[in-house]
Each structure stands twice: as structure tokens, then as C-alpha cells.
Design a protein around this motif. Structure first.
Motif, PDB file in Angstrom:
ATOM      1  N   MET A 194       0.808  -1.215   0.000  1.00  0.00           N
ATOM      2  CA  MET A 194       0.000   0.000   0.000  1.00  0.00           C
ATOM      3  C   MET A 194       0.844   1.268   0.000  1.00  0.00           C
ATOM      4  N   TYR A 206      -0.343  -0.553  -4.724  1.00  0.00           N
ATOM      5  CA  TYR A 206      -1.629   0.139  -4.904  1.00  0.00           C
ATOM      6  C   TYR A 206      -1.483   1.504  -4.245  1.00  0.00           C
ATOM      7  N   THR A 216     -11.469   3.133  -6.352  1.00  0.00           N
ATOM      8  CA  THR A 216     -11.647   2.844  -4.925  1.00  0.00           C
ATOM      9  C   THR A 216     -13.127   2.594  -4.672  1.00  0.00           C
TER      10      THR A 216
END
Length: 301
Positions: free
Chosen positions: A12, A31, A96
Motif C-alpha cells: 500500500m 496500490y 476505490t
């Protein structure tokens, strides 16, 4: 990761990947909601120059080593490709989901409902002071305008000292949701905001949004179909946007309805997870893409 049975990792952050000497058979993915290059361009004083060059180089190495890069938005994907020279086939805009505020379908008076601003932190960077200054001028031109600002307690003084503005802080969740449900416009002219789930929470409540024409805002608003994009970060420009927004209540209503429909259709964590799982080749991932990287066909299924 040795001994865990794992063969893939989704990072992340860009600086959490191991060095190039690590196990080459292990697949690393990232990501991200922004890149250091984008942050550096908009927040040049955030880090000293030598640190900026180091961070940029480390992030470049991460992107080169990653098997695939997922971004929240198209503008971040563009930057990964253009600035870091990554093959477009290795970069996917996965989107998202939304935040925790529940969608609202009840009645709303767009002619008299208030403007809402919410920032539990980074009040100045999220445009709080800019909005406050802009609202003074807008309120002088249209005394019917009202603004509710949910902000840290240290900003109580300037907020309560501005006519037409109500200060709120540390609210129970039910009261915060109620503010989103009542608002006719969510205004957050952020100086730097890579994505902003709060914009999606507002759209899910049939509330058009106002923000700067930068980063994800054109994408989130359908290039202005569901909100008001401000060109320059000045009080005058934001004030004009506020006055324009409330010059036509029926337009606000239509924008809110269209924005909610698109937001609920396009932004779900299930769609994002499916997109990522498919590219990573995880068991159970859908075989057919739900949307593509190409803007003309994006999120069309």
C-alpha cells in the motif's frame, strides 16, 4: 515471506517493497493514491531537496521492480507512465470504494440547505482557511448562504467569527451523517488532496461537490458534471464558485442526482478488489474485466 506459503504481496506504499536482491520468484504489486513526483510538484517544501531526490529515486526503483502497479485514479496512472517511464500495460487505474457515510435518498431542499466542509485534520491544506475567506465575500453577495464547518477545535475562533458559518467538531457519527444528508453542496477547495473519499461520500448523499481543478477532482466530478471545479486557489475564484453554485437550485438538484447515480455505480470496494484480484491472478477472480484502462470505455460494464 518465506515459510508463509504466499507468492504475492500487495503493498500500500511504494517504499515498503524489498530491495532488488530479494527473491525474484515472489510477485510484488503496489496500490497507490499518488506518486512522490505529484506530491513534490504541489508540496515543494514538504521535504529538503536531497530527500526529494532520494525519495524519487527509491519510488522509481519500486515501480521498475513491481510486477504491476495499481492506482486509485487515471491521473496517477498517467504520472506513473510519463514521469517514471513504466510500460502502460503494467499500470491499472483500479479506482476505490466509498467511505463510511451511507448513501442518502431522502428529501433535500437545495435552495436553502447549507454548504458543508469536513476536515478532521490538515485543515489548511484541505482548503479550510481559503473557503472561510471566500465565504465572507460570497455571503456578502448572497446573505442566504450558510456554511457548516466540521474542523479541529483550534479553528473555532476564525470560524465562529465569520457571519453565516457554524462551527462543529468531534461529532458523533450519526450527526456527521446527518450533515451530509442535509447539505446542498460539499465544498473543500483542497490545496493538496490526492483522491478524497469524502468527495465520494458527499456524492453518495446526492450532494454536488466544489473543489480545485487538480488531481482527482475532474475525474470524480465527471469533469464538472457533478460539481464545480475552481481554476485558481484564490478566495475570489472560490467565492465566485459558491455564488454560481447557488444561483440555480434546480441545477444543483440535477447535479446531485446524477452524481449519486454515477458514484454508487462506479465506486465500490468490490469492483476495485475484483480488478486487482484479476490482474494478480488470484483464485476466484472474474474472468472478464468490469472496466478498462481506456478513458473512453472506463467503468462501462
Amino acid at each position: 515471506m518465506a515459510g508463509t506459503g504466499c507468492s504475492r504481496a500487495l503493498h500500500m506504499t511504494t517504499l515498503s517493497m524489498p530491495g532488488s536482491s530479494s527473491n525474484s520468484s515472489f510477485q510484488h504489486y503496489v496500490y497507490i493514491d499518488s506518486t512522490y513526483a505529484l506530491q513534490r510538484a504541489q508540496r515543494p517544501a514538504a521535504d529538503p531537496p536531497h530527500a526529494q531526490d532520494l525519495f524519487d529515486a527509491l519510488e522509481r526503483e519500486t515501480f521498475q521492480q513491481a510486477r504491476h502497479i495499481f492506482t486509485v485514479g487515471e491521473y496517477v496512472r498517467d504520472n506513473v507512465i510519463a514521469h517514471y517511464g513504466i510500460d502502460p500495460a503494467r499500470v491499472t487505474a483500479a479506482g476505490t470504494g466509498r467511505g463510511k457515510i451511507a448513501p442518502f435518498h431522502g428529501p433535500k431542499n437545495f435552495d436553502q440547505a447549507p454548504i458543508l466542509f469536513v476536515a478532521k485534520e490538515r485543515f489548511v491544506e484541505k482548503g479550510g482557511l481559503l473557503l472561510l475567506e471566500a465565504f465572507r465575500t460570497a455571503h456578502a453577495r448572497n446573505p442566504r448562504l450558510r456554511l457548516v464547518m466540521v474542523a479541529p477545535p483550534e479553528f473555532r475562533g476564525p470560524i465562529e467569527g465569520t457571519p453565516g458559518v457554524q462551527f462543529r467538531t468531534a461529532l458523533p457519527w450519526s450527526e456527521l451523517e446527518s450533515l451530509f444528508q442535509q447539505a446542498a453542496l460539499f465544498a473543500m477547495p483542497a490545496l493538496y488532496e490526492p483522491w478524497g473519499l469524502v468527495y465520494l461520500e458527499a456524492l453518495a448523499c446526492r450532494c454536488p461537490v466544489l473543489g480545485m481543478r487538480r488531481n482527482a477532482m475532474p475525474e470524480l466530478t465527471g469533469n464538472g458534471k457533478f460539481g464545480f471545479l475552481i481554476q485558481e486557489p484564490t478566495a475570489q475564484a472560490v467565492s465566485e464558485g459558491l455564488v454560481d453554485a447557488f444561483s440555480n437550485a434546480d441545477r444543483l438538484r440535477r447535479m446531485g442526482e446524477a452524481g449519486q447515480t454515477e458514484c454508487l455505480r462506479r465506486y465500490t470496494w468490490e469492483r476495485t478488489a475484483e480488478r486487482i484480484a484479476r490482474v494478480m491472478g488470484l483464485p476466484g477472480a472474474p474472468a472478464q474485466p468490469a472496466f478498462t484502462n481506456h478513458r473512453s470505455k472506463e467503468f462501462t460494464a
